[in-house]
Write a protein that holds these residues in place. Structure first.
Motif, PDB file in Angstrom:
ATOM      1  N   VAL A 111      -7.417  20.520  -5.689  1.00 52.49           N
ATOM      2  CA  VAL A 111      -6.864  19.466  -6.544  1.00 52.49           C
ATOM      3  C   VAL A 111      -5.338  19.567  -6.575  1.00 52.49           C
ATOM      4  N   GLN A 112      -4.827  20.796  -6.700  1.00 55.00           N
ATOM      5  CA  GLN A 112      -3.369  20.970  -6.695  1.00 55.00           C
ATOM      6  C   GLN A 112      -2.773  20.571  -5.338  1.00 55.00           C
ATOM      7  N   ALA A 113      -3.488  20.867  -4.254  1.00 58.84           N
ATOM      8  CA  ALA A 113      -2.995  20.470  -2.922  1.00 58.84           C
ATOM      9  C   ALA A 113      -2.807  18.953  -2.871  1.00 58.84           C
ATOM     10  N   GLY A 114      -3.779  18.218  -3.431  1.00 57.34           N
ATOM     11  CA  GLY A 114      -3.669  16.762  -3.453  1.00 57.34           C
ATOM     12  C   GLY A 114      -2.518  16.285  -4.315  1.00 57.34           C
ATOM     13  N   VAL A 115      -2.369  16.903  -5.480  1.00 58.71           N
ATOM     14  CA  VAL A 115      -1.274  16.528  -6.385  1.00 58.71           C
ATOM     15  C   VAL A 115       0.075  16.809  -5.723  1.00 58.71           C
ATOM     16  N   MET A 116       0.207  17.991  -5.119  1.00 54.33           N
ATOM     17  CA  MET A 116       1.483  18.349  -4.482  1.00 54.33           C
ATOM     18  C   MET A 116       1.804  17.420  -3.307  1.00 54.33           C
ATOM     19  N   ALA A 117       0.782  16.991  -2.579  1.00 58.54           N
ATOM     20  CA  ALA A 117       1.013  16.090  -1.446  1.00 58.54           C
ATOM     21  C   ALA A 117       1.648  14.784  -1.938  1.00 58.54           C
ATOM     22  N   VAL A 118       1.109  14.254  -3.040  1.00 62.95           N
ATOM     23  CA  VAL A 118       1.669  13.012  -3.592  1.00 62.95           C
ATOM     24  C   VAL A 118       3.082  13.254  -4.117  1.00 62.95           C
ATOM     25  N   MET A 119       3.275  14.368  -4.841  1.00 62.67           N
ATOM     26  CA  MET A 119       4.612  14.677  -5.364  1.00 62.67           C
ATOM     27  C   MET A 119       5.625  14.801  -4.229  1.00 62.67           C
ATOM     28  N   ALA A 120       5.181  15.369  -3.099  1.00 63.63           N
ATOM     29  CA  ALA A 120       6.113  15.611  -1.990  1.00 63.63           C
ATOM     30  C   ALA A 120       6.615  14.322  -1.352  1.00 63.63           C
ATOM     31  N   ILE A 121       5.791  13.262  -1.361  1.00 62.69           N
ATOM     32  CA  ILE A 121       6.240  12.024  -0.700  1.00 62.69           C
ATOM     33  C   ILE A 121       6.713  10.973  -1.704  1.00 62.69           C
ATOM     34  N   SER A 122       6.633  11.294  -2.990  1.00 56.96           N
ATOM     35  CA  SER A 122       7.058  10.332  -4.000  1.00 56.96           C
ATOM     36  C   SER A 122       8.571  10.125  -3.962  1.00 56.96           C
ATOM     37  N   ASP A 123       8.972   8.853  -4.127  1.00 52.58           N
ATOM     38  CA  ASP A 123      10.403   8.566  -4.216  1.00 52.58           C
ATOM     39  C   ASP A 123      10.976   9.073  -5.533  1.00 52.58           C
ATOM     40  N   ALA A 124      10.093   9.191  -6.530  1.00 54.72           N
ATOM     41  CA  ALA A 124      10.527   9.649  -7.852  1.00 54.72           C
ATOM     42  C   ALA A 124      10.594  11.169  -7.914  1.00 54.72           C
ATOM     43  N   GLY A 161      -7.468  15.078  -6.569  1.00 56.26           N
ATOM     44  CA  GLY A 161      -6.134  15.424  -7.061  1.00 56.26           C
ATOM     45  C   GLY A 161      -5.095  14.398  -6.639  1.00 56.26           C
ATOM     46  N   ALA A 162      -5.158  13.981  -5.389  1.00 57.74           N
ATOM     47  CA  ALA A 162      -4.145  13.057  -4.861  1.00 57.74           C
ATOM     48  C   ALA A 162      -4.273  11.673  -5.495  1.00 57.74           C
ATOM     49  N   ILE A 163      -5.514  11.175  -5.649  1.00 62.16           N
ATOM     50  CA  ILE A 163      -5.712   9.840  -6.238  1.00 62.16           C
ATOM     51  C   ILE A 163      -5.258   9.843  -7.699  1.00 62.16           C
ATOM     52  N   TYR A 214       0.811  -1.226   0.000  1.00 61.12           N
ATOM     53  CA  TYR A 214       0.000   0.000   0.000  1.00 61.12           C
ATOM     54  C   TYR A 214       0.847   1.279   0.000  1.00 61.12           C
ATOM     55  N   GLY A 215       2.123   1.159   0.278  1.00 59.99           N
ATOM     56  CA  GLY A 215       3.022   2.316   0.193  1.00 59.99           C
ATOM     57  C   GLY A 215       2.797   3.345   1.281  1.00 59.99           C
ATOM     58  N   LYS A 216       3.366   4.510   1.045  1.00 59.86           N
ATOM     59  CA  LYS A 216       3.206   5.636   1.965  1.00 59.86           C
ATOM     60  C   LYS A 216       1.819   6.223   1.816  1.00 59.86           C
ATOM     61  N   ARG A 217       1.332   6.835   2.905  1.00 62.55           N
ATOM     62  CA  ARG A 217      -0.039   7.336   2.892  1.00 62.55           C
ATOM     63  C   ARG A 217      -0.090   8.867   2.887  1.00 62.55           C
ATOM     64  N   VAL A 218      -0.910   9.405   1.998  1.00 57.49           N
ATOM     65  CA  VAL A 218      -1.350  10.799   2.099  1.00 57.49           C
ATOM     66  C   VAL A 218      -2.637  10.776   2.923  1.00 57.49           C
ATOM     67  N   ILE A 219      -2.683  11.530   4.032  1.00 60.30           N
ATOM     68  CA  ILE A 219      -3.902  11.586   4.840  1.00 60.30           C
ATOM     69  C   ILE A 219      -4.573  12.943   4.588  1.00 60.30           C
ATOM     70  N   VAL A 220      -5.868  12.898   4.297  1.00 60.81           N
ATOM     71  CA  VAL A 220      -6.614  14.138   4.045  1.00 60.81           C
ATOM     72  C   VAL A 220      -7.760  14.227   5.037  1.00 60.81           C
ATOM     73  N   MET A 221      -7.871  15.359   5.769  1.00 64.19           N
ATOM     74  CA  MET A 221      -9.014  15.493   6.666  1.00 64.19           C
ATOM     75  C   MET A 221      -9.575  16.913   6.649  1.00 64.19           C
ATOM     76  N   GLY A 222     -10.869  17.031   6.945  1.00 68.47           N
ATOM     77  CA  GLY A 222     -11.529  18.331   6.973  1.00 68.47           C
ATOM     78  C   GLY A 222     -12.952  18.223   6.451  1.00 68.47           C
TER      79      GLY A 222
END
Lengths: 215, 215
Positions: free
Chosen positions: B189-202, B98-100, B79-87
């Protein structure tokens, strides 16, 4: 359920000593998550069946390896039961939209339901991810979101349902997964909404009454 | 990392015996999840630092309380690293979209990133849920999605960042949470995309290079 966080010396045998004290109190450790930070490990534990929690806490505090013990609220009370959604990205996002919107309506009224997702493709990858759902805590239901799933994924779905009692909703798709799911739903937003309704404590929606149907 | 699933007799002291054998092998149990089914408990464990796993496995198998031991793939590899979103529900759903979508692009190329969400409102509820992120496994980053968050939520964000090293992205919103976040993003949507980019190994996206900025 007793939920505690402990600062513990990072030495071999620390958990053995802690598990021994908890066993003496009739406690059953159902969940542990450890984070190590150098000399100290932070150990989060959820324990069932402890009759005298205050005595247990003071005995844990008196162990040489234990520095601090804090009582916390169990994760299930904070994040609730989980809807897990996996499959193709576009469809996972749509199912998540339905599930998050419905969970919002439940959580505003005091429930706690989480919606957890992973976009993932490929028969082997998905079959493995479906099987591993049995190892995740607090899972209420799984939704498979895609256009074609069968073979080993269908076998994993059957195993998850039969051996672990976790219900599965499938989108209406090609392949054999719809045949082995509890419920088949064509619209991904509705699939997400129904998944939340099915695990809600407030539920008027009883999955067993629609099992095998296709919407 | 050694990941195993064991069928264990549901008796007090079983975990103590198992933890003892693992400690003798220099192993450090970082995660346990237990499911009980009557007489048997199924114990999933992730263990670090074992030098001779085959010997450990055979010693575990020879314990009286252990019926079966299976070696599995660790959850982080599945399942890899997790982005957690709440609110708030509407905004959590947009960040999740965005994150998915971004995680899908990464996972197709062999990475594993999950996007896990909970719609939740109220200062106390959110502050508690933010703090409890420290107790969840495999968390890479937290995104706070709402229109007004401050007070105790901001305190919890600071604690999560400083004590546990978990980065936090905040939507551009009223209240003091944006002031204490690593990054503030207006478009969900950009917040979700950036969250994934920030934790990506790539990752070509380095959070430390944009820390404190508002997009």
């Amino acid at each position: 359920m007793l939920a505690i966080s402990m600062d513990v010396e990072n030495v071999p045998g620390a958990l053995k000593a802690i598990a021994g004290v908890i066993a003496d109190h009739g406690g059953n450790i159902v969940h542990i998550q450890q984070d190590s930070e150098g000399e100290l490990a932070r150990l989060y534990m959820e324990i069932e069946g402890v009759e005298r929690p205050k005595v247990l806490l003071s005995e844990l505090r008196s162990l040489d390896v234990v520095r601090e013990v804090r009582v916390l609220r169990p994760l299930k009370e904070i994040y609730g039961k989980r809807v897990i959604v996996m499959g193709g990205g576009a469809q996972v996002a749509e199912v998540a939209r339905g599930a998050i919107t419905e969970a919002d309506r439940h959580n505003i009224r005091g429930e706690r339901i989480s919606v957890d997702t992973i976009p993932l493709v490929g028969e082997e990858n998905l079959a493995e991810a479906v099987r591993a759902v049995a190892r995740l805590p607090r899972v209420g239901i799984l939704v498979l979101a895609g256009s074609l799933m069968g073979g080993k994924i269908a076998e994993a779905v059957q195993e998850l349902r039969e051996e672990h009692g976790i219900p599965v909703i499938s989108l209406n798709m090609a392949g054999s997964v719809p045949e082995v799911a509890d419920l088949v739903v064509t619209d991904p937003v509705q699939a997400g909404v129904m998944a939340v309704m099915a695990i809600s404590d407030a539920g008027v929606f009883d999955l067993s009454r629609v099992r095998g149907r296709k919407f």
